[in-house]
Design a protein around this motif. Structure first.
Motif, PDB file in Angstrom:
ATOM      1  N   VAL A  50       2.212  15.740  -5.029  1.00  0.00           N
ATOM      2  CA  VAL A  50       2.668  14.383  -4.758  1.00  0.00           C
ATOM      3  C   VAL A  50       1.801  13.773  -3.666  1.00  0.00           C
ATOM      4  O   VAL A  50       1.192  14.496  -2.860  1.00  0.00           O
ATOM      5  CB  VAL A  50       4.165  14.390  -4.334  1.00  0.00           C
ATOM      6  N   SER A  51       1.716  12.450  -3.655  1.00  0.00           N
ATOM      7  CA  SER A  51       1.005  11.737  -2.587  1.00  0.00           C
ATOM      8  C   SER A  51       1.920  10.657  -2.027  1.00  0.00           C
ATOM      9  O   SER A  51       2.785  10.129  -2.728  1.00  0.00           O
ATOM     10  CB  SER A  51      -0.279  11.090  -3.113  1.00  0.00           C
ATOM     11  N   VAL A  52       1.716  10.312  -0.748  1.00  0.00           N
ATOM     12  CA  VAL A  52       2.479   9.253  -0.111  1.00  0.00           C
ATOM     13  C   VAL A  52       1.579   8.547   0.893  1.00  0.00           C
ATOM     14  O   VAL A  52       0.763   9.182   1.573  1.00  0.00           O
ATOM     15  CB  VAL A  52       3.738   9.820   0.590  1.00  0.00           C
ATOM     16  N   VAL A  53       1.691   7.224   0.937  1.00  0.00           N
ATOM     17  CA  VAL A  53       0.941   6.459   1.935  1.00  0.00           C
ATOM     18  C   VAL A  53       1.637   6.622   3.280  1.00  0.00           C
ATOM     19  O   VAL A  53       2.863   6.491   3.385  1.00  0.00           O
ATOM     20  CB  VAL A  53       0.851   4.985   1.526  1.00  0.00           C
ATOM     21  N   GLU A  54       0.851   6.894   4.319  1.00  0.00           N
ATOM     22  CA  GLU A  54       1.389   7.295   5.619  1.00  0.00           C
ATOM     23  C   GLU A  54       2.297   6.242   6.257  1.00  0.00           C
ATOM     24  O   GLU A  54       3.393   6.560   6.733  1.00  0.00           O
ATOM     25  CB  GLU A  54       0.213   7.599   6.541  1.00  0.00           C
ATOM     26  N   GLY A  55       1.871   4.976   6.292  1.00  0.00           N
ATOM     27  CA  GLY A  55       2.611   3.942   7.016  1.00  0.00           C
ATOM     28  C   GLY A  55       2.257   3.927   8.484  1.00  0.00           C
ATOM     29  O   GLY A  55       1.638   4.870   9.009  1.00  0.00           O
ATOM     30  N   THR A 109      -0.717   4.677  13.537  1.00  0.00           N
ATOM     31  CA  THR A 109      -1.805   3.701  13.367  1.00  0.00           C
ATOM     32  C   THR A 109      -3.160   4.316  13.711  1.00  0.00           C
ATOM     33  O   THR A 109      -4.120   3.596  13.987  1.00  0.00           O
ATOM     34  CB  THR A 109      -1.549   2.473  14.253  1.00  0.00           C
ATOM     35  N   THR A 110      -3.231   5.636  13.661  1.00  0.00           N
ATOM     36  CA  THR A 110      -4.474   6.323  13.996  1.00  0.00           C
ATOM     37  C   THR A 110      -5.336   6.485  12.750  1.00  0.00           C
ATOM     38  O   THR A 110      -4.861   6.958  11.711  1.00  0.00           O
ATOM     39  CB  THR A 110      -4.180   7.712  14.582  1.00  0.00           C
ATOM     40  N   ASP A 133      -4.048   8.154   4.382  1.00  0.00           N
ATOM     41  CA  ASP A 133      -4.223   7.347   5.598  1.00  0.00           C
ATOM     42  C   ASP A 133      -4.431   5.887   5.213  1.00  0.00           C
ATOM     43  O   ASP A 133      -5.213   5.571   4.317  1.00  0.00           O
ATOM     44  CB  ASP A 133      -5.415   7.850   6.398  1.00  0.00           C
ATOM     45  N   ASP A 134      -3.697   4.993   5.874  1.00  0.00           N
ATOM     46  CA  ASP A 134      -3.777   3.569   5.548  1.00  0.00           C
ATOM     47  C   ASP A 134      -4.133   2.741   6.780  1.00  0.00           C
ATOM     48  O   ASP A 134      -3.685   1.607   6.927  1.00  0.00           O
ATOM     49  CB  ASP A 134      -2.443   3.085   4.958  1.00  0.00           C
ATOM     50  N   ASP A 135      -4.915   3.317   7.673  1.00  0.00           N
ATOM     51  CA  ASP A 135      -5.249   2.635   8.926  1.00  0.00           C
ATOM     52  C   ASP A 135      -6.726   2.254   8.934  1.00  0.00           C
ATOM     53  O   ASP A 135      -7.564   2.939   9.540  1.00  0.00           O
ATOM     54  CB  ASP A 135      -4.925   3.545  10.120  1.00  0.00           C
ATOM     55  N   PRO A 136      -7.098   1.169   8.219  1.00  0.00           N
ATOM     56  CA  PRO A 136      -8.505   0.779   8.181  1.00  0.00           C
ATOM     57  C   PRO A 136      -8.943  -0.028   9.389  1.00  0.00           C
ATOM     58  O   PRO A 136     -10.102  -0.383   9.535  1.00  0.00           O
ATOM     59  CB  PRO A 136      -8.573  -0.089   6.919  1.00  0.00           C
ATOM     60  N   LEU A 158       3.151  -0.316   1.007  1.00  0.00           N
ATOM     61  CA  LEU A 158       2.491  -1.195   1.977  1.00  0.00           C
ATOM     62  C   LEU A 158       2.288  -0.464   3.289  1.00  0.00           C
ATOM     63  O   LEU A 158       3.118   0.360   3.688  1.00  0.00           O
ATOM     64  CB  LEU A 158       3.337  -2.444   2.242  1.00  0.00           C
ATOM     65  N   SER A 159       1.208  -0.798   3.994  1.00  0.00           N
ATOM     66  CA  SER A 159       0.932  -0.155   5.278  1.00  0.00           C
ATOM     67  C   SER A 159       1.862  -0.635   6.373  1.00  0.00           C
ATOM     68  O   SER A 159       2.013   0.017   7.413  1.00  0.00           O
ATOM     69  CB  SER A 159      -0.522  -0.426   5.684  1.00  0.00           C
ATOM     70  N   GLU A 160       2.501  -1.771   6.174  1.00  0.00           N
ATOM     71  CA  GLU A 160       3.455  -2.315   7.136  1.00  0.00           C
ATOM     72  C   GLU A 160       4.449  -3.188   6.375  1.00  0.00           C
ATOM     73  O   GLU A 160       4.170  -3.616   5.247  1.00  0.00           O
ATOM     74  CB  GLU A 160       2.740  -3.133   8.209  1.00  0.00           C
ATOM     75  N   PRO A 161       5.618  -3.431   6.937  1.00  0.00           N
ATOM     76  CA  PRO A 161       6.606  -4.230   6.219  1.00  0.00           C
ATOM     77  C   PRO A 161       6.057  -5.592   5.816  1.00  0.00           C
ATOM     78  O   PRO A 161       5.322  -6.242   6.574  1.00  0.00           O
ATOM     79  CB  PRO A 161       7.753  -4.359   7.232  1.00  0.00           C
ATOM     80  N   ALA A 162       6.406  -6.028   4.611  1.00  0.00           N
ATOM     81  CA  ALA A 162       5.927  -7.310   4.109  1.00  0.00           C
ATOM     82  C   ALA A 162       6.494  -8.448   4.964  1.00  0.00           C
ATOM     83  O   ALA A 162       7.697  -8.507   5.203  1.00  0.00           O
ATOM     84  CB  ALA A 162       6.349  -7.482   2.657  1.00  0.00           C
ATOM     85  N   PRO A 163       5.632  -9.368   5.420  1.00  0.00           N
ATOM     86  CA  PRO A 163       6.122 -10.503   6.213  1.00  0.00           C
ATOM     87  C   PRO A 163       6.825 -11.538   5.341  1.00  0.00           C
ATOM     88  O   PRO A 163       7.605 -12.351   5.829  1.00  0.00           O
ATOM     89  CB  PRO A 163       4.839 -11.070   6.828  1.00  0.00           C
TER      90      PRO A 163
END
Length: 377
Positions: A53-58, A126-127, A158-161, A196-201
């Motif tokens: 399984v894979s999961v985006v870190e957040g 956020t690293t 990792d989703d911290d570009p 999503l890397s962060e909550p949708a605004p």
């Protein structure tokens, strides 16, 4: 005067008693058949396997990813599978490492479900650190369950570009194909995470396309389709469903792809394509019957005579033939127990029987049980 005897019931004939006994037996048999809670008969052994399984870190908080555990067939008693979540390149700062037990409990029909999941908590940050992995290992089982594929790999994407707006990504996942369906729609559904890397605004959209990789639409998975995935304000995770069709045919692992396109303004696509791996769990047959046809002047067909055959005929009744090879006028074969057999023309001792006598039926050559392969010239 002697008082008369009371006879409140007429005397039953022998035939009447037989009918009553027969009806009673039928009634008892019917009640036994209707007794609730009688265990259903599973179609085969319950073998447990764990998937990847894979999961985006957040960026903040924790997310739960569910690692699939699948049974090839339902268990018929209360059963458990023990597991351990251990570090790979990810460690205790990236996820919660733990051990535990997954339960499979029979329903009213006496069978368990064939799918379960191990929940793993992932810690966002956020690293910028690259993708990391952890391992889920099945360590034991009870209640008639045996273990198949015992190791699953989880990937934390990792989703911290760097600075910017939300990044949407899709994650790889694996599902064990299974032999029987887990839902009334005859599919074993797997949820592919879109994150999503962060909550949708505000409302954000992205288009997801499910398409065949090496898997075949309608045979290995239910359908290919395109849908719009919408994140409401504050949401971070959605899912795209892939319906896997179970079977009992031995085959290679197969794949389905999920691809993200057309993001809303302000939304960036990170990992655009995910692979759903359908892991085959069907054991290839290890035995078989033997058939032959054609010219038989020297008994090379093994039918016990020298009559030619114009269509396939079964040689004996054995179901344990592993391999066979044909020479000019003789045949040699190996059985699954490692024994060597030969028949047909033997004028030069090519059968290996120690003489030059033709054989019209298979005869064992020696007593060895470690023959691996043979070729007849």
């Amino acid at each position: 005067m002697t008082a008369p005897h009371d006879h409140p019931h007429p005397r039953r004939s022998r035939a009447t008693r037989r009918v009553a006994l027969a009806l009673t037996a039928l009634l008892v048999a019917g009640l036994a058949a209707l007794a609730p809670g009688s265990p259903a008969q599973a179609s085969g052994p319950a073998v447990a396997s764990v998937g990847d399984v894979s999961v985006v870190e957040g960026d903040t908080g924790t997310r739960v990813v569910k690692v699939p555990v699948t049974l090839t067939n339902p268990a018929t008693t209360a059963s458990t599978v023990a597991f351990a979540v251990t570090a790979g390149s990810a460690d205790g700062t990236d996820l919660v490492l733990r051990t535990g037990t997954l339960k499979f409990t029979p329903n009213i029909t006496g069978e368990t479900k064939t799918a379960g999941a191990i929940a793993v908590k992932i810690t966002g940050d956020t690293t910028v650190e690259g993708d990391e992995t952890f391992t889920v290992t099945l360590t034991g089982a009870t209640g008639g369950i045996t273990l198949g594929d015992t190791t699953g790999v989880g990937t934390i994407v990792d989703d911290d570009p760097g600075p910017g707006g939300p990044v949407v990504s899709v994650a790889d996942t694996t599902i064990v194909e299974g032999d029987t369906a887990r839902t009334p729609t005859t599919t074993n559904n797997v949820a592919v995470a879109v994150t999503l890397s962060e909550p949708a605004p505000g409302p954000l959209d992205v288009v997801a396309t499910v398409a065949a990789g090496t898997a075949t639409t309608g045979a290995d998975f239910k359908k290919a389709y395109t849908k719009t995935v919408t994140f409401k304000p504050g949401q971070t995770t959605k899912a795209v469903s892939v319906g896997v069709l179970p079977d009992t045919t031995p085959e290679a692992d197969e794949t389905v792809t999920v691809t993200l396109t057309s993001p809303s303004p302000g939304l960036t696509i990170g990992a655009a394509t995910a692979t759903v791996t359908i892991r085959d769990d069907d054991t290839p047959p290890t035995s078989g019957t033997l058939w032959a046809w054609g010219y038989n002047g020297d008994g090379q067909l093994g039918t016990g005579d020298t009559t030619d055959q114009t269509s396939p005929v079964q040689i004996g009744t054995g179901t344990d033939w592993a391999s066979v090879t044909a020479g000019d006028s003789h045949t040699v074969a190996i059985r699954t127990d490692g024994t060597l057999w030969a028949w047909g023309r033997n004028g030069y001792g090519q059968l290996g029987t120690g003489d030059t006598t033709n054989r019209t039926s298979p005869v064992q050559i020696g007593t060895g049980t470690d023959w691996a392969s043979v070729t007849a010239g």
